[in-house]
Each structure stands twice: as structure tokens, then as C-alpha cells.
Motif scaffolding. Structure first.
Motif, PDB file in Angstrom:
ATOM      1  N   GLY A  47      20.449  21.846  12.143  1.00 38.01           N
ATOM      2  CA  GLY A  47      20.300  20.401  12.150  1.00 38.01           C
ATOM      3  C   GLY A  47      18.865  20.030  12.482  1.00 38.01           C
ATOM      4  N   ASP A  48      18.672  19.347  13.599  1.00 34.82           N
ATOM      5  CA  ASP A  48      17.343  18.907  14.000  1.00 34.82           C
ATOM      6  C   ASP A  48      16.541  20.098  14.526  1.00 34.82           C
ATOM      7  OD1 ASP A  48      15.084  17.725  14.999  1.00 34.82           O
ATOM      8  OD2 ASP A  48      16.131  16.229  16.201  1.00 34.82           O
ATOM      9  N   THR A  49      15.536  20.494  13.774  1.00 31.76           N
ATOM     10  CA  THR A  49      14.673  21.612  14.160  1.00 31.76           C
ATOM     11  C   THR A  49      13.308  21.127  14.601  1.00 31.76           C
ATOM     12  OG1 THR A  49      13.911  21.918  11.886  1.00 31.76           O
ATOM     13  CG2 THR A  49      15.859  23.167  12.564  1.00 31.76           C
ATOM     14  N   GLY A  50      13.220  19.846  14.919  1.00 32.68           N
ATOM     15  CA  GLY A  50      11.932  19.294  15.312  1.00 32.68           C
ATOM     16  C   GLY A  50      10.982  19.122  14.158  1.00 32.68           C
ATOM     17  N   GLY A  51      11.528  19.100  12.931  1.00 32.60           N
ATOM     18  CA  GLY A  51      10.702  18.864  11.764  1.00 32.60           C
ATOM     19  C   GLY A  51      10.047  20.098  11.184  1.00 32.60           C
ATOM     20  N   ASP A 109      21.122  23.231   5.700  1.00 28.73           N
ATOM     21  CA  ASP A 109      20.764  22.146   6.613  1.00 28.73           C
ATOM     22  C   ASP A 109      21.974  21.253   6.890  1.00 28.73           C
ATOM     23  OD1 ASP A 109      18.091  23.070   6.385  1.00 28.73           O
ATOM     24  OD2 ASP A 109      17.848  21.897   4.545  1.00 28.73           O
ATOM     25  N   THR A 110      22.082  20.812   8.129  1.00 36.11           N
ATOM     26  CA  THR A 110      23.182  19.949   8.534  1.00 36.11           C
ATOM     27  C   THR A 110      22.635  18.626   9.063  1.00 36.11           C
ATOM     28  OG1 THR A 110      23.227  20.986  10.714  1.00 36.11           O
ATOM     29  CG2 THR A 110      24.704  21.890   9.047  1.00 36.11           C
ATOM     30  N   ASP A 111      23.541  17.711   9.408  1.00 39.67           N
ATOM     31  CA  ASP A 111      23.141  16.379   9.840  1.00 39.67           C
ATOM     32  C   ASP A 111      22.158  16.456  11.011  1.00 39.67           C
ATOM     33  OD1 ASP A 111      23.387  13.600   9.439  1.00 39.67           O
ATOM     34  OD2 ASP A 111      24.625  13.433  11.228  1.00 39.67           O
ATOM     35  N   GLY A 112      21.137  15.641  10.963  1.00 40.33           N
ATOM     36  CA  GLY A 112      20.066  15.659  11.955  1.00 40.33           C
ATOM     37  C   GLY A 112      18.811  16.336  11.458  1.00 40.33           C
ATOM     38  N   PHE A 113      18.929  17.089  10.353  1.00 39.35           N
ATOM     39  CA  PHE A 113      17.779  17.807   9.807  1.00 39.35           C
ATOM     40  C   PHE A 113      16.717  16.838   9.284  1.00 39.35           C
ATOM     41  CE2 PHE A 113      15.701  19.485   5.973  1.00 39.35           C
ATOM     42  CZ  PHE A 113      15.039  20.569   6.523  1.00 39.35           C
ATOM     43  N   TRP A 114      15.463  17.193   9.513  1.00 42.85           N
ATOM     44  CA  TRP A 114      14.333  16.503   8.908  1.00 42.85           C
ATOM     45  C   TRP A 114      13.157  17.462   8.869  1.00 42.85           C
ATOM     46  CZ3 TRP A 114       9.765  15.226  11.731  1.00 42.85           C
ATOM     47  CH2 TRP A 114       9.837  15.499  13.109  1.00 42.85           C
ATOM     48  N   LEU A 115      12.200  17.173   8.001  1.00 45.01           N
ATOM     49  CA  LEU A 115      10.994  17.997   7.903  1.00 45.01           C
ATOM     50  C   LEU A 115       9.772  17.098   7.960  1.00 45.01           C
ATOM     51  CD1 LEU A 115      11.521  20.690   5.101  1.00 45.01           C
ATOM     52  CD2 LEU A 115      11.187  21.094   7.550  1.00 45.01           C
ATOM     53  N   GLU A 116       8.838  17.454   8.821  1.00 46.23           N
ATOM     54  CA  GLU A 116       7.599  16.704   8.914  1.00 46.23           C
ATOM     55  C   GLU A 116       6.763  16.911   7.645  1.00 46.23           C
ATOM     56  OE1 GLU A 116       5.644  18.284  12.316  1.00 46.23           O
ATOM     57  OE2 GLU A 116       4.942  20.088  11.290  1.00 46.23           O
ATOM     58  N   SER A 123      -0.439  18.212  -1.825  1.00 44.35           N
ATOM     59  CA  SER A 123       0.994  18.454  -2.051  1.00 44.35           C
ATOM     60  C   SER A 123       1.838  18.168  -0.804  1.00 44.35           C
ATOM     61  CB  SER A 123       1.227  19.890  -2.535  1.00 44.35           C
ATOM     62  OG  SER A 123       0.776  20.842  -1.581  1.00 44.35           O
ATOM     63  N   TRP A 124       1.649  16.991  -0.241  1.00 48.82           N
ATOM     64  CA  TRP A 124       2.391  16.612   0.961  1.00 48.82           C
ATOM     65  C   TRP A 124       3.847  16.317   0.617  1.00 48.82           C
ATOM     66  CZ3 TRP A 124       0.391  17.065   5.730  1.00 48.82           C
ATOM     67  CH2 TRP A 124      -1.005  17.201   5.834  1.00 48.82           C
ATOM     68  N   HIS A 125       4.757  16.918   1.373  1.00 49.59           N
ATOM     69  CA  HIS A 125       6.181  16.708   1.165  1.00 49.59           C
ATOM     70  C   HIS A 125       6.918  16.964   2.467  1.00 49.59           C
ATOM     71  CE1 HIS A 125       5.536  21.018   0.669  1.00 49.59           C
ATOM     72  NE2 HIS A 125       6.829  21.217   0.885  1.00 49.59           N
ATOM     73  N   GLY A 126       8.164  16.573   2.508  1.00 52.82           N
ATOM     74  CA  GLY A 126       8.972  16.740   3.709  1.00 52.82           C
ATOM     75  C   GLY A 126      10.378  16.241   3.440  1.00 52.82           C
ATOM     76  N   PHE A 127      11.094  15.914   4.494  1.00 53.37           N
ATOM     77  CA  PHE A 127      12.450  15.381   4.346  1.00 53.37           C
ATOM     78  C   PHE A 127      12.651  14.313   5.400  1.00 53.37           C
ATOM     79  CE2 PHE A 127      17.061  15.290   4.981  1.00 53.37           C
ATOM     80  CZ  PHE A 127      17.520  15.259   3.670  1.00 53.37           C
ATOM     81  N   VAL A 128      12.694  13.057   4.924  1.00 54.02           N
ATOM     82  CA  VAL A 128      12.924  11.940   5.833  1.00 54.02           C
ATOM     83  C   VAL A 128      14.359  12.029   6.360  1.00 54.02           C
ATOM     84  CG1 VAL A 128      13.070   9.440   6.016  1.00 54.02           C
ATOM     85  CG2 VAL A 128      11.251  10.493   4.646  1.00 54.02           C
ATOM     86  N   ARG A 129      14.494  11.920   7.666  1.00 56.53           N
ATOM     87  CA  ARG A 129      15.823  12.050   8.261  1.00 56.53           C
ATOM     88  C   ARG A 129      16.768  10.980   7.714  1.00 56.53           C
ATOM     89  NH1 ARG A 129      17.093  13.222  14.617  1.00 56.53           N
ATOM     90  NH2 ARG A 129      19.369  13.086  14.504  1.00 56.53           N
TER      91      ARG A 129
END
Length: 210
Positions: A48-52, A110-117, A173-179
Motif C-alpha cells: 500500500g503506502d510505501t512513502g511514494g 499495489d493496494t489501496d494507499g499506494f502512491w508514487l512520488e 520523463s517525470w511520472h508517478g502515481f497520484v494517490r
């Protein structure tokens, strides 16, 4: 046997905003998709939440390796991308310089809470291809967010099953995953070709390139 990944790359749609990237469809053949869907590394591999940052879960990440390639579908996956036909198709389509690179395949769960900076993948990664493999309702909205240099999301890749997002890592090439809510399991495959300075050799599908 036709190389479906190579065919998908050749047919990919190029887009320029916010950086050059390619949108793929039907990337993997059904037996490979089935093997990836059946692969259950256990709940410890779900994050889930890995701190981004994915590297916050180092030691619990899942890769296609010489050992896991004992599964026929996973072996076919690795050989398909490592084939000269696929490498040549990728280089011709997006200009990636893959000579001397090794193949790295990571299964992400990935599960709920996941996001990527916001990040760029620059360095030893010479190509990034993200393939969506989620089957839950709403998964089409779970694609990677494409961002500007200041971290603003301006576009989103599709999360539709067996679709792909391909780019050559660079300064833009900036990318991530908005929570956002993940009701189920966000399953995806990261395909990288990495240069010889890549140190985590245990993550490589065939070991270091010769």
C-alpha cells in the motif's frame, strides 16, 4: 511463434506531451497474461503506502529471474522481450539504445494507499515499459500519471488490461502515481532494459548482459 510484444511496439501510438512516450495495446499474448495473473508471491508482496517510493519495499519486490522462469509463461515472457526482434522494434520505434543492456521484469502488486512520488527513471534504465494487468472494476483509472518537472500531473496512461506505456528515461520523463482509491489489486509489469552498471543483479531475468 510471432513476437507479440514486438508487434505491439511497432503499432504503438506516439504522443509528445508532456514528454515523448508511446501507448501500446495487446502487449502480451494470452498464455503470458495468464501466467502473470496466476503468479501469487503471497501477501507480503502486496504494498500500500510505501512513502511514494518502490525501493521502500526492497526485499519484498517480485522479479522474473532464472528461478521464476521455470514457469513456462514467465520464461516465454522473458524470452519474448529479450529477443532480437523485440529489442530491434523498440530501438526503431523510440530510439532507445539497448546494446549491452540486460532485461529486468518486475511484477508490482499495489493496494489501496499506494502512491508514487514524481521521478524520471534516469540513470541505468535505458527503457521503461509499464504494462497494466489489473482486472478489478475501476482498473482503467489506475494508469501511471505523466507529470511536468514541478510534479504536476497533466496526463494519465490507461490502466486498461494489457495496455502499455513506453518511454526512454530522460530529464523530462517525470511520472508517478497520484494517490487515489484502489478497490482491489493494482497488478502491473515493469519492463526495463538496464545498462551494465546496474548493481542489483538478482533482479535480472537472465543475469548481466554479456
Amino acid at each position: 511463434m510471432p513476437n507479440q510484444a514486438a508487434a505491439s511496439v511497432r503499432a504503438a501510438e506516439e504522443r509528445a506531451w508532456p514528454f515523448a512516450h508511446w501507448v501500446l495495446e495487446d502487449v502480451l499474448p494470452p498464455p503470458v497474461c495468464a501466467a502473470l495473473l496466476a503468479w501469487d508471491p503471497g501477501a507480503d508482496a502486496h504494498g500500500g503506502d510505501t512513502g511514494g517510493r518502490r525501493d521502500a519495499r526492497n526485499g519484498r519486490r517480485v522479479f522474473v529471474t532464472p528461478e521464476t522462469r521455470r514457469v513456462p509463461g514467465l520464461d516465454r515472457l522473458a524470452r519474448m522481450f529479450d529477443a532480437v526482434e523485440a529489442r530491434d522494434a523498440i530501438s526503431a520505434r523510440c530510439g532507445a539504445r539497448l546494446a549491452g543492456t540486460a532485461l529486468r521484469l518486475e511484477l508490482c502488486l499495489d493496494t489501496d494507499g499506494f502512491w508514487l512520488e514524481p521521478h524520471t527513471d534516469i540513470g541505468a534504465k535505458k527503457l521503461t515499459l509499464l504494462i497494466a494487468l489489473s482486472t478489478d472494476a475501476g482498473a482503467a483509472e489506475w494508469g501511471t500519471d505523466l507529470m511536468t518537472a514541478d510534479g504536476q500531473p497533466v496526463a494519465r496512461a490507461s490502466g486498461a488490461f494489457n495496455s502499455g506505456l513506453m518511454f526512454v528515461p530522460g530529464e523530462e520523463s517525470w511520472h508517478g502515481f497520484v494517490r487515489r482509491p484502489i478497490r482491489g489489486l493494482r497488478r502491473s509489469l515493469i519492463v526495463n532494459f538496464v545498462s551494465p552498471e546496474w548493481r542489483a543483479l538478482g533482479e535480472l531475468a537472465f543475469g548481466p548482459a554479456c
